[in-house]
Design a protein around this motif. Sequence first.
Motif: not given
Length: 179
Positions: A33-36, A38-41
Amino acid sequence: MSPVQRFHQVTNDALVKISEHCPPGAKLALIIVTPGEPERDIVLEDQGLDRNEVVSALRRRGLSIDGDNAYKRDLCDAIVGALAMGAQNTNPPPADHWGQRFWDIGREERASSEQLLEALTALTQVAGECEQIASNYSGTIDGIFEHGGDDHEDPSCAIFHRLYYAMFEARAAIAKATI
């Protein structure tokens, strides 16, 4: 090889090694999870993994329905929508859809409200006729109020007083329900 491709290859190799040490039938999932952003999750999962089991495992480990997240907001919006559509008897969910239960609840509540409104309307009609009869024997509402209202010594005056004021609330409720 791009950094993303290299990451996936390293991750996949690591998951294969980890899976060799898992109990038989266990499935793996890796969530980054990449907070802020979400396209990088990133979500990597074994073939045949049941995502509902993943959610159940997270709930057993403390995931709660309390708190704020988009999934819960969307789910609650869908439930409220199904209730409203059921109440309006429009747009039923597809066959065997989980929202059918809420649509049915909305429909049943609306039917129950309509029955109550019909009964209140009929009762208001009768009470209005009784109010008129009582007023013919009672004089003015102000005079009755000044002489005891509900506790007036003349029963027809006390009845008229009670009906007079009850009719305000009943008519207001009917008007509100039929807007």
